[in-house]
Design an enzyme around this catalytic site. Sequence first.
Site, PDB file in Angstrom:
ATOM      1  N   SER A 141      40.195  49.692  32.645  1.00  0.00           N
ATOM      2  CA  SER A 141      39.724  49.734  31.254  1.00  0.00           C
ATOM      3  C   SER A 141      38.992  51.038  30.944  1.00  0.00           C
ATOM      4  O   SER A 141      38.017  51.385  31.605  1.00  0.00           O
ATOM      5  CB  SER A 141      38.783  48.561  30.978  1.00  0.00           C
ATOM      6  OG  SER A 141      39.457  47.338  31.087  1.00  0.00           O
ATOM      7  N   ASN A 173      28.747  47.760  33.752  1.00  0.00           N
ATOM      8  CA  ASN A 173      27.618  46.953  33.310  1.00  0.00           C
ATOM      9  C   ASN A 173      27.061  46.229  34.535  1.00  0.00           C
ATOM     10  O   ASN A 173      27.748  46.096  35.544  1.00  0.00           O
ATOM     11  CB  ASN A 173      28.061  45.934  32.250  1.00  0.00           C
ATOM     12  CG  ASN A 173      29.215  45.059  32.750  1.00  0.00           C
ATOM     13  OD1 ASN A 173      30.384  45.441  32.614  1.00  0.00           O
ATOM     14  ND2 ASN A 173      28.905  43.926  33.331  1.00  0.00           N
ATOM     15  N   ALA A 204      37.112  48.923  35.995  1.00  0.00           N
ATOM     16  CA  ALA A 204      35.751  48.774  35.484  1.00  0.00           C
ATOM     17  C   ALA A 204      35.225  47.472  36.060  1.00  0.00           C
ATOM     18  O   ALA A 204      35.916  46.451  36.045  1.00  0.00           O
ATOM     19  CB  ALA A 204      35.765  48.729  33.962  1.00  0.00           C
ATOM     20  N   TYR A 232      44.847  36.790  34.030  1.00  0.00           N
ATOM     21  CA  TYR A 232      44.287  36.053  32.888  1.00  0.00           C
ATOM     22  C   TYR A 232      45.125  36.224  31.620  1.00  0.00           C
ATOM     23  O   TYR A 232      44.953  35.471  30.656  1.00  0.00           O
ATOM     24  CB  TYR A 232      42.823  36.431  32.642  1.00  0.00           C
ATOM     25  CG  TYR A 232      42.550  37.854  32.209  1.00  0.00           C
ATOM     26  CD1 TYR A 232      42.939  38.330  30.951  1.00  0.00           C
ATOM     27  CD2 TYR A 232      41.866  38.731  33.045  1.00  0.00           C
ATOM     28  CE1 TYR A 232      42.675  39.627  30.557  1.00  0.00           C
ATOM     29  CE2 TYR A 232      41.588  40.033  32.652  1.00  0.00           C
ATOM     30  CZ  TYR A 232      41.995  40.471  31.407  1.00  0.00           C
ATOM     31  OH  TYR A 232      41.723  41.760  31.010  1.00  0.00           O
ATOM     32  N   GLU A 233      46.018  37.210  31.614  1.00  0.00           N
ATOM     33  CA  GLU A 233      46.932  37.362  30.477  1.00  0.00           C
ATOM     34  C   GLU A 233      48.084  36.368  30.551  1.00  0.00           C
ATOM     35  O   GLU A 233      48.902  36.285  29.627  1.00  0.00           O
ATOM     36  CB  GLU A 233      47.488  38.786  30.437  1.00  0.00           C
ATOM     37  CG  GLU A 233      46.444  39.855  30.150  1.00  0.00           C
ATOM     38  CD  GLU A 233      47.018  41.258  30.253  1.00  0.00           C
ATOM     39  OE1 GLU A 233      47.562  41.739  29.242  1.00  0.00           O
ATOM     40  OE2 GLU A 233      46.921  41.873  31.339  1.00  0.00           O
ATOM     41  N   HIS A 247      47.031  41.651  34.099  1.00  0.00           N
ATOM     42  CA  HIS A 247      46.048  40.749  34.690  1.00  0.00           C
ATOM     43  C   HIS A 247      46.596  39.323  34.704  1.00  0.00           C
ATOM     44  O   HIS A 247      47.337  38.916  33.809  1.00  0.00           O
ATOM     45  CB  HIS A 247      44.747  40.755  33.888  1.00  0.00           C
ATOM     46  CG  HIS A 247      44.170  42.118  33.665  1.00  0.00           C
ATOM     47  ND1 HIS A 247      44.643  42.973  32.686  1.00  0.00           N
ATOM     48  CD2 HIS A 247      43.165  42.773  34.278  1.00  0.00           C
ATOM     49  CE1 HIS A 247      43.943  44.101  32.714  1.00  0.00           C
ATOM     50  NE2 HIS A 247      43.040  44.005  33.669  1.00  0.00           N
ATOM     51  N   HIS A 253      43.745  49.484  27.420  1.00  0.00           N
ATOM     52  CA  HIS A 253      44.903  49.635  28.293  1.00  0.00           C
ATOM     53  C   HIS A 253      46.090  50.052  27.432  1.00  0.00           C
ATOM     54  O   HIS A 253      46.650  49.248  26.686  1.00  0.00           O
ATOM     55  CB  HIS A 253      45.218  48.318  29.020  1.00  0.00           C
ATOM     56  CG  HIS A 253      44.193  47.931  30.042  1.00  0.00           C
ATOM     57  ND1 HIS A 253      44.452  47.977  31.390  1.00  0.00           N
ATOM     58  CD2 HIS A 253      42.920  47.510  29.913  1.00  0.00           C
ATOM     59  CE1 HIS A 253      43.369  47.586  32.047  1.00  0.00           C
ATOM     60  NE2 HIS A 253      42.427  47.294  31.169  1.00  0.00           N
ATOM     61  N   HIS A 270      32.976  43.499  26.328  1.00  0.00           N
ATOM     62  CA  HIS A 270      33.989  44.502  26.657  1.00  0.00           C
ATOM     63  C   HIS A 270      33.664  45.832  25.974  1.00  0.00           C
ATOM     64  O   HIS A 270      34.040  46.897  26.468  1.00  0.00           O
ATOM     65  CB  HIS A 270      35.377  44.004  26.242  1.00  0.00           C
ATOM     66  CG  HIS A 270      36.503  44.824  26.785  1.00  0.00           C
ATOM     67  ND1 HIS A 270      36.770  44.933  28.131  1.00  0.00           N
ATOM     68  CD2 HIS A 270      37.435  45.606  26.166  1.00  0.00           C
ATOM     69  CE1 HIS A 270      37.810  45.724  28.318  1.00  0.00           C
ATOM     70  NE2 HIS A 270      38.233  46.151  27.144  1.00  0.00           N
ATOM     71  N   MET A 276      38.198  41.635  37.401  1.00  0.00           N
ATOM     72  CA  MET A 276      39.295  40.695  37.163  1.00  0.00           C
ATOM     73  C   MET A 276      40.656  41.300  37.470  1.00  0.00           C
ATOM     74  O   MET A 276      41.657  40.912  36.883  1.00  0.00           O
ATOM     75  CB  MET A 276      39.249  40.220  35.700  1.00  0.00           C
ATOM     76  CG  MET A 276      37.920  39.648  35.264  1.00  0.00           C
ATOM     77  SD  MET A 276      37.869  39.355  33.475  1.00  0.00           S
ATOM     78  CE  MET A 276      36.121  39.021  33.230  1.00  0.00           C
ATOM     79  N   SER A 277      40.696  42.267  38.374  1.00  0.00           N
ATOM     80  CA  SER A 277      41.966  42.946  38.663  1.00  0.00           C
ATOM     81  C   SER A 277      41.998  43.391  40.114  1.00  0.00           C
ATOM     82  O   SER A 277      41.256  42.903  40.956  1.00  0.00           O
ATOM     83  CB  SER A 277      42.129  44.162  37.739  1.00  0.00           C
ATOM     84  OG  SER A 277      41.144  45.145  38.037  1.00  0.00           O
TER      85      SER A 277
END
Length: 274
Positions: A32, A237, A115, A87-88, A85, A63, A249, A213-214
Amino acid sequence: MNNLTITHIKEAAQYILDKADSKPEIGLIMGSGLGVLGDYIEQAITINYKDIPHFPVSTVEGHAGELVIGTLSGKTVVLMRGRFHMYEGYEPALTAFPVRVMKELGVQKLVVTNAAGGINTAFASGNLMLIADHINMTGKNPLIGPNDDELGPRFPDMSEAYSKRLRKIAHEIAQEQQLALQEGVYAGLLGPSYETPAEIRMLRTLGADAVGMSTVAEVIAARHCGIEVVGISCISNMAAGILDQPLSHIEVMETTERVKSQFLALVSTLIAKI
């Protein structure tokens, strides 16, 4: 490999090779807000993911969803501006499909970036962290299903998922550039919700320094097919419960923009030296 076969890999790779002037030796996957590196590729050929046979499409802000092939730091590279991802809604084998295609293109080394949220309280937003190892907390694996021995072994070794040799080079570069490069363990979760404070406490107990998450499915696939990997997280963060503020995000994108120059200097020099 689920429904993806070596035929699908070869078809995608051939489409890319038909567009490109030369075979890439290094692959880059940009997380990201980090796809800006693609702007520095010379003699660049850009291919939209939707045009590549069997490629999924990235749906996340930050992205771009395109493949860039050209020269960076004197090396022929293929760069993913944006990734896929789970989650997609994509299966893990599909999120790792581009890595398989990179191998077919001739890629021997992979630089994977993301990230991530900082779990280690010694970290700060904007730090860069070299990934020493990962913990797969997704409950999924891109190698589930029948194994194709042409792609890699049934039970691949993961004792050095992230190359010690490449990490050493990265640390040497950081020292030359007077960059405070952290190193730590990345925990990969399914997402898309950010973690709860209790989950962050659990991950810290398990030995994780950052969370995202990746990355894990891509690295597993890369090691399965014999690609050497180096990974860099941008601590965008601090994770839930560490600071008394909500996560967003937008903050991720703002932080990656702030550290852009340091990130570009590190990765471009790394490409030259590996």
